[in-house]
Design an enzyme around this catalytic site. Structure first.
Site, PDB file in Angstrom:
ATOM      1  N   GLU A  68      45.772  25.553  39.528  1.00 39.77           N
ATOM      2  CA  GLU A  68      45.358  25.531  38.124  1.00 39.77           C
ATOM      3  C   GLU A  68      45.140  26.934  37.567  1.00 39.77           C
ATOM      4  O   GLU A  68      44.482  27.771  38.178  1.00 39.77           O
ATOM      5  CB  GLU A  68      44.051  24.740  37.975  1.00 39.77           C
ATOM      6  CG  GLU A  68      43.537  24.699  36.541  1.00 39.77           C
ATOM      7  CD  GLU A  68      42.052  24.410  36.448  1.00 39.77           C
ATOM      8  OE1 GLU A  68      41.449  24.873  35.466  1.00 39.77           O
ATOM      9  OE2 GLU A  68      41.502  23.763  37.360  1.00 39.77           O
TER      10      GLU A  68
ATOM     11  N   ARG B   8      30.058  32.373  36.609  1.00 40.42           N
ATOM     12  CA  ARG B   8      29.799  31.046  37.152  1.00 40.42           C
ATOM     13  C   ARG B   8      29.222  31.158  38.560  1.00 40.42           C
ATOM     14  O   ARG B   8      29.740  31.896  39.398  1.00 40.42           O
ATOM     15  CB  ARG B   8      31.084  30.208  37.189  1.00 40.42           C
ATOM     16  CG  ARG B   8      31.657  29.941  35.799  1.00 40.42           C
ATOM     17  CD  ARG B   8      32.899  29.089  35.839  1.00 40.42           C
ATOM     18  NE  ARG B   8      33.491  28.987  34.512  1.00 40.42           N
ATOM     19  CZ  ARG B   8      34.653  28.375  34.245  1.00 40.42           C
ATOM     20  NH1 ARG B   8      35.327  27.795  35.227  1.00 40.42           N
ATOM     21  NH2 ARG B   8      35.116  28.331  33.014  1.00 40.42           N
TER      22      ARG B   8
ATOM     23  N   ARG C 243      38.662  32.308  42.739  1.00 39.20           N
ATOM     24  CA  ARG C 243      37.396  31.725  42.302  1.00 39.20           C
ATOM     25  C   ARG C 243      36.293  32.759  42.476  1.00 39.20           C
ATOM     26  O   ARG C 243      35.709  32.890  43.544  1.00 39.20           O
ATOM     27  CB  ARG C 243      37.100  30.450  43.093  1.00 39.20           C
ATOM     28  CG  ARG C 243      35.952  29.614  42.507  1.00 39.20           C
ATOM     29  CD  ARG C 243      35.761  28.329  43.265  1.00 39.20           C
ATOM     30  NE  ARG C 243      36.876  27.422  43.136  1.00 39.20           N
ATOM     31  CZ  ARG C 243      37.078  26.592  42.100  1.00 39.20           C
ATOM     32  NH1 ARG C 243      36.228  26.585  41.102  1.00 39.20           N
ATOM     33  NH2 ARG C 243      38.120  25.794  42.064  1.00 39.20           N
TER      34      ARG C 243
ATOM     35  N   ARG D  63      43.380  34.998  37.818  1.00 36.39           N
ATOM     36  CA  ARG D  63      44.356  34.090  38.419  1.00 36.39           C
ATOM     37  C   ARG D  63      45.788  34.477  38.015  1.00 36.39           C
ATOM     38  O   ARG D  63      46.718  34.325  38.807  1.00 36.39           O
ATOM     39  CB  ARG D  63      44.056  32.653  38.026  1.00 36.39           C
ATOM     40  CG  ARG D  63      42.788  32.127  38.655  1.00 36.39           C
ATOM     41  CD  ARG D  63      42.677  30.621  38.571  1.00 36.39           C
ATOM     42  NE  ARG D  63      41.447  30.170  39.236  1.00 36.39           N
ATOM     43  CZ  ARG D  63      41.211  28.926  39.611  1.00 36.39           C
ATOM     44  NH1 ARG D  63      42.115  27.991  39.395  1.00 36.39           N
ATOM     45  NH2 ARG D  63      40.077  28.599  40.210  1.00 36.39           N
TER      46      ARG D  63
ATOM     47  N   SER E 143      43.335  24.976  31.606  1.00 42.65           N
ATOM     48  CA  SER E 143      42.923  23.604  31.356  1.00 42.65           C
ATOM     49  C   SER E 143      42.682  23.467  29.865  1.00 42.65           C
ATOM     50  O   SER E 143      41.851  24.180  29.298  1.00 42.65           O
ATOM     51  CB  SER E 143      41.640  23.281  32.146  1.00 42.65           C
ATOM     52  OG  SER E 143      41.340  21.909  32.081  1.00 42.65           O
TER      53      SER E 143
END
Length: 427
Positions: free
Chosen positions: A351, A264, A279, A394, A354
């Site tokens: 988070e 990403r 991230r 994460r 999801s």
């Protein structure tokens, strides 16, 4: 993609949905495009009927020896064909413009999605586990980026040297921990009814379009060519495995999983999340994807969330589950639960998974349908669901911070030790 018929017949509902999503849509432009397109279609049908009538006359006139009248009829047919051809070009332009308009409209939230303006209004549903009290143990916990650097298992400098900012080299026990997490996640999913895939990590433009990454999020995607992209999540590949297909209802629900590298651009992201491995531009994630009937999909969403929760429970990591409100909902989703893991460096939950029910939004874009001859004729769009189960980076950060010791070492969660050759401690 939304059903154009639904939008046409329920513009007030679309107004409400977009307002709840904190976005807007150009209602007037939609109806202008839609009405002109329908008018063009009607005119073409009218001309085709006239052409067919003239064509039938030609044969009769020729048989009757009325050659001049037959030639006039032929000329009339040619003129009608020219008109139809011109209208066909306009129809193609209108189709493209209307399709692009619809492709930028997000999904409509379902009734179970709470109404709210942004992430501050996401209601919490439940919590599991109790965050560790490091003060009671007499030491100040370190952030995972400091722990990893001190232990030599996270190398940010060499990651930046190789690829730039927000790339990290995992070394030694860090690499082993990442690999152990991926294997643990996949083995758990497979044992609980998921089918594993290893899909390509480069996909075509229409595949990205099928799950809603394009056209809206093209700036966040890594291009490998004009019409190929590195996947941002295995959801893109797994969902499109059945693009253009019809699935028998007896085979539903389908439950798929894959562990892949994900890529990403993270265009526009900044702040604290850019530190460490929270991230990254490249990361590994195990993904869950489901295909279900409309009647099954709500239950399948709940079981998907439970699947991700189970992984965190096995790892002993405290977490909470929240419902995303309308203003924080992802583009393709109609309902989403986020699972947030406790991170001492943030002194809060962050988070880690999801899980979303996309309804028939992605299925309409990718043309994925099912047949159920006992209940209806023909075929209908099914529902697609996706969720993280889980990202290894994460999860690794959460393990490092929650399982750290006062001497700077990290205890390996018991469930991961068989995947790490029996290793009980890093450092």
């Amino acid at each position: 993609m939304l059903d154009i018929k639904f939008v046409r017949e329920n513009p007030d509902a679309v107004d409400t949905a977009m307002a709840n999503r904190q976005t807007t849509w150009d209602r007037e432009r939609f109806f202008a495009l839609d009405e002109e397109r329908r008018a063009v279609i009607a005119e073409v049908e009218k001309l085709q009927a006239a052409r067919n009538a003239e064509s039938k006359k030609i044969g009769a006139l020729m048989r009757e020896g009325k050659r001049e009248e037959a030639e006039a009829a032929k000329e009339a047919v040619r003129e009608v064909n020219d008109q139809i051809e011109g209208l066909a070009d306009r129809r193609s332009a209108l189709d493209a413009e209307l399709n692009d308009f619809m492709a930028h409209l997000p999904n409509i939230p379902c009734d179970a999605t709470p109404v709210g303006k942004d992430e501050t209004e996401n209601p919490e549903r439940r919590r599991w586990g109790t965050p560790r009290d490091f003060a009671a143990e007499g030491f100040e916990p370190k952030a995972h980026w400091d722990l990893g650097t001190d232990l030599g298992i996270l190398d940010f400098d060499r990651g930046a040297k190789l690829s730039g900012a927000r790339f990290t080299v995992l070394a030694g026990a860090g690499a082993a921990l990442d690999r152990a997490l991926q294997n643990f996640f996949l083995n758990t999913h497979i044992a609980r009814g998921f089918k594993e895939f290893i899909p390509p990590v480069i996909v075509n433009r229409e595949i990205m379009y099928g799950t809603g990454q394009l056209p809206k999020f093209e700036d966040d995607a890594y291009h490998t060519g004009e019409d190929q992209f590195l996947i941002p999540t295995a959801e893109v590949a797994l969902t499109n495995l059945h693009a253009g297909e019809v699935i028998d209802v007896a085979d539903l629900p389908l439950r798929y999983t894959a562990g892949t590298p994900c890529f990403r651009e993270e265009a526009g992201s900044a702040g604290r999340d850019t530190r460490g491995i929270i991230r990254q531009h490249q990361f590994t994630k195990v993904e869950m994807v489901k295909f279900a009937t409309p009647e099954q999909s709500d239950d399948e969403l709940e079981s998907m969330v439970a699947e991700a929760e189970y992984l965190l429970q096995q790892l002993g990591l405290p977490y909470r589950v929240i419902s995303l409100c309308t203003g924080d909902l992802g583009f393709s989703a109609r309902q989403t639960y986020d699972i947030e893991v406790w991170l001492p460096s943030y002194n809060s939950y962050k988070e880690i998974s999801s899980c979303s029910n996309c309804g028939d939004f992605q299925a309409r874009r990718a043309n994925i349908k099912y047949r159920d001859p006992e209940h209806f004729k023909g075929v209908r769009l099914l529902h697609t669901l996706n969720g993280s189960g889980l990202p290894t980076g994460r999860t690794m950060a959460a393990i490092m911070e929650n399982y750290q010791n006062s001497d700077g070492s990290i205890t390996v969660p018991e469930v991961l030790r068989p995947y790490m050759g029996g290793m009980e401690r890093i450092g």
